[in-house]
Design an enzyme around this catalytic site. Structure first.
Site, PDB file in Angstrom:
ATOM      1  CG  ASP A   5      -4.582   2.253   5.963  1.00  0.00           C
ATOM      2  OD1 ASP A   5      -5.581   3.004   5.866  1.00  0.00           O
ATOM      3  OD2 ASP A   5      -4.022   1.746   4.969  1.00  0.00           O
ATOM      4  CE1 TYR A  21       4.052  -6.679   4.585  1.00  0.00           C
ATOM      5  CE2 TYR A  21       3.506  -8.885   5.380  1.00  0.00           C
ATOM      6  CZ  TYR A  21       3.531  -7.943   4.368  1.00  0.00           C
ATOM      7  OH  TYR A  21       3.023  -8.270   3.136  1.00  0.00           O
ATOM      8  CG  ASP A  68      -2.020  -1.033   1.128  1.00  0.00           C
ATOM      9  OD1 ASP A  68      -2.364  -1.436   0.000  1.00  0.00           O
ATOM     10  OD2 ASP A  68      -2.533  -1.450   2.189  1.00  0.00           O
ATOM     11  NE  ARG A  81      -5.016  -2.119   4.257  1.00  0.00           N
ATOM     12  CZ  ARG A  81      -6.060  -2.043   3.439  1.00  0.00           C
ATOM     13  NH1 ARG A  81      -7.063  -1.228   3.712  1.00  0.00           N
ATOM     14  NH2 ARG A  81      -6.117  -2.771   2.349  1.00  0.00           N
TER      15      ARG A  81
END
Length: 231
Positions: A88, A74, A46, A180
């Site tokens: 987010d 991540y 993203d 998310r």
């Protein structure tokens, strides 16, 4: 100006995607610099996420699905005590709840609910398609589309630092996992809400962020190759 032959033949490129760039922005930049039309990326990041993006050129675009299926790692932050419609910071925080009663032990323990094989509901603000249309098109109109939860595997989920209301995390997961959604679900499990406030992809399979180059360095590399061609 001719395409640079080594990129035309095929290369796997590792980039550290800049903040606010789309994954396609990086692909477009590679196409422009190399003059090679056959370029693709292996797994979208993203715009508000940074970190490792695999870009393939030429014949190596055939390997994109293989790379997309690899395990991902991540790091980032969740902000507790509020939610956002997009899970987010693409949308504004709302539904504020006091978090002063939360304990570090409780926060750490809650990660166990999301470790292993789980069912995860993808965000309404996502590119997943229902009846041929991306969910985000309906979400932007305030329409919620019914979708089924998806099986994902989270092999590691640890809270690495707590600076309330922000918690830092590390996640190792299967392809198709939405961090998310994990942020939203984690906040819901703590009964205070939460959203993803930063995200960096640090590994895809055996490829790590430490191996990645930035786009400025790549542009300089292409410039040198052009000069060598013309010499």
């Amino acid at each position: 100006m001719q395409p640079i032959q080594e990129f035309l033949d095929g290369k796997v490129l590792l980039f550290d995607k800049p903040l606010r760039w789309t994954s396609f922005d990086v692909v477009k930049k590679v196409r422009i610099l190399t003059k090679v039309s056959k370029v693709g990326h292996a797994g979208t990041l993203d715009p508000l996420a940074t970190g490792l993006l695999i870009v393939c050129t030429g014949k190596f675009t055939k390997k994109i699905n293989e790379y997309m299926g690899m395990e991902k790692e991540y790091t980032g932050t969740f902000t507790l005590g509020s939610t956002t419609p997009t899970y987010d910071l693409e949308s504004s925080p709302e539904n504020f709840i006091d978090t002063s009663h939360l304990t570090e032990a409780g926060i750490h323990a809650t990660t166990q609910q999301f470790t292993g094989s789980i069912l995860q509901m993808p965000p309404q603000h996502s590119a997943i398609k229902k009846d041929g249309k991306p969910l985000y098109l309906s979400a932007r109109k305030g329409i919620e589309v019914k979708v089924e939860p998806r099986p994902v595997t989270i092999s590691e989920f640890v809270i690495t630092k707590i600076e309330m209301p922000v918690v830092h995390f590390k996640v190792v997961c299967s392809t198709g996992t939405y961090i998310r959604s994990l942020a939203n679900d984690f906040g819901a499990a703590l009964n205070v809400g939460g959203y993803m406030s930063s995200l960096c992809r640090t590994r895809i399979g055996e490829f790590s962020l430490e191996q990645a180059k930035n786009l400025v360095g790549f542009e300089e590399e292409i410039k040198r190759l052009r000069e060598e061609e013309e010499a």
